[in-house]
Write an enzyme that holds these catalytic residues in place. Structure first.
Site, mmCIF file in Angstrom:
data_model
loop_
_atom_site.group_PDB
_atom_site.id
_atom_site.type_symbol
_atom_site.label_atom_id
_atom_site.label_comp_id
_atom_site.label_asym_id
_atom_site.label_seq_id
_atom_site.Cartn_x
_atom_site.Cartn_y
_atom_site.Cartn_z
ATOM 1 C CB SER A 1 35.390 33.073 62.790
ATOM 2 O OG SER A 1 35.371 32.061 61.805
ATOM 3 C CE LYS B 1 34.920 34.252 58.485
ATOM 4 N NZ LYS B 1 35.248 33.126 59.378
ATOM 5 C CB SER C 1 30.980 33.540 60.689
ATOM 6 O OG SER C 1 32.330 33.388 61.078
#
Length: 401
Positions: free
Chosen positions: A83, A86, A143
């Site tokens: 993640s 992101k 997230s």
């Protein structure tokens, strides 16, 4: 041709120590140094110990102001980012907001693809519309994979097209060892990055979009009646930490990009491939503690400072002011600034026309004979060519010179 400036230690507006020009003179070979004797400074300088051992597959510690790397290990090894991806999704959204292409009040439609995403989620519902501002917080704080896909589709039309946009931004930022396939970090072939590239991205986020950076420090966010906490444990443990992003998949391990600011110094840490949520926070804290304890950000010169004034031939003006196009910022061991030395090298016999911003020399800063940084010495003004009679006279003078 070498030219010199005398400098004195001073304070800039941020409170950090800086070198300021005190007077100008021109000679053939001259070196300018900070006031103080090197012997006494070396005796008083703090000793910098070896960097701490970090339990991670790849890691890095960067000074955000200078971009200097203080500590690194396997920083260029290509690893799955999970993640951390992101961060790039949010960066592009912030860039689009800054350009005015989208606004935080715009309502993005939620597709089936976004709604069906697994893993960490914001819990948006298919067929509804969610504001860009809410999606941005869902990406950064919660997230949310669903929020990331929805943002990608709203900006680029599809996640595939958005991934191409991500790679274009990566190349522009110098992230030469990164390649993105999706907006979430969901495991995929040929989706990778490095600790160095993540540090470059974090630096860009803190530098380019300060108006949105406060979101990275928010500890929780509520959407659709569901409150989720930021997974960055350092936000609770260290008041200097104000970002950035966590990541975890089975392949990537536990990853964390963190940023902290203390006494005017901002540090960025990247740890990738640790074995637990607590481990990524612990190892990041080691790097931050080491960086703040033993190093400082030192602003040597500001953009536009006049570092030298030199003669110009064949021009409407007889002299040219030289300086830097951008700040010259260094990362040095604490309290060692008086051992810095600098030189400027200026191109001989400058002739008009002179273009503002064009390089006409070099500024080199050394510490204990090690070159810390070199920057172009540029013209701070334009100088047009003189008339025919002035040019003829200067040709005669140059002949005898």
């Amino acid at each position: 041709t070498h030219k010199s400036l005398n400098f004195q230690a001073d304070k800039d507006t941020t409170g950090r120590k800086s070198m300021r020009p005190q007077s100008f003179r021109s000679t053939f070979f001259i070196v300018f140094a900070l006031i103080g004797t090197l012997i006494s400074v070396q005796a008083q300088a703090n000793t910098v110990p070896r960097a701490p051992q970090i339990d991670a597959r790849g890691y890095l510690l960067m000074d955000a102001a200078s971009g200097n790397i203080i500590v690194e290990h396997n920083a260029d090894q290509r690893l799955p980012p999970a993640s951390l991806t992101k961060m790039m999704t949010a960066y592009i959204a912030e860039a689009e907001l800054q350009k005015g292409n989208i606004s935080e009040q715009d309502m993005a439609p939620i597709s089936v693809q976004a709604w069906k995403m697994g893993g960490s989620r914001m819990f948006v519902r298919e067929g509804t519309r969610v504001s860009v501002g809410e999606l941005l917080r869902g990406i950064i704080i919660q997230s949310g994979n669903d929020a990331s896909v929805a943002m990608a589709e709203f900006i680029a039309g599809s996640e595939d097209a958005f991934a191409d946009l991500m790679n274009q931004h990566a190349r522009r930022l110098g992230m030469n060892d990164s390649h993105f396939v999706n907006s979430t970090g969901w495991p995929a072939e040929n989706h990778y990055t490095t600790a160095r590239d993540m540090a470059l991205l974090a630096r860009a986020i803190t530098r380019d979009f300060p108006e949105h950076y406060d979101i990275y420090a928010e500890k929780e966010y509520t959407y659709n009646g569901i409150t989720q906490q930021n997974r960055n444990l350092l936000l609770w443990r260290d008041p200097s930490v104000d970002g950035l992003k966590t990541g975890h998949t089975e392949e990537a391990g536990y990853c964390l990009v963190s940023s902290a600011k203390k006494d005017g110094m901002r540090l960025i840490t990247v740890v990738m491939g640790t074995d637990s949520e607590s481990a990524r926070a612990r190892e990041s804290q080691k790097l931050l503690t080491y960086g703040f304890r033993f190093f400082e950000t030192y602003k040597a010169y500001s953009a536009g400072d006049i570092l030298d004034t030199v003669d110009v031939w064949m021009g409407e003006s007889k002299q040219l002011r030289l300086g830097l196009a951008e700040d010259l910022v260094l990362t040095i061991p604490r309290d060692s600034h008086e051992s810095l030395k600098a030189e400027i090298t200026v191109n001989p016999q400058l002739k008009a026309p002179i273009a503002q911003g064009q390089q006409y020399g070099t500024v080199t800063v050394r510490q204990n004979n090690d070159v810390l940084m070199e920057k172009p010495l540029v013209a701070l003004e334009n100088i047009e060519e003189a008339g025919i009679f002035t040019k003829l006279w200067h040709h005669v003078l140059l002949f005898f010179k």
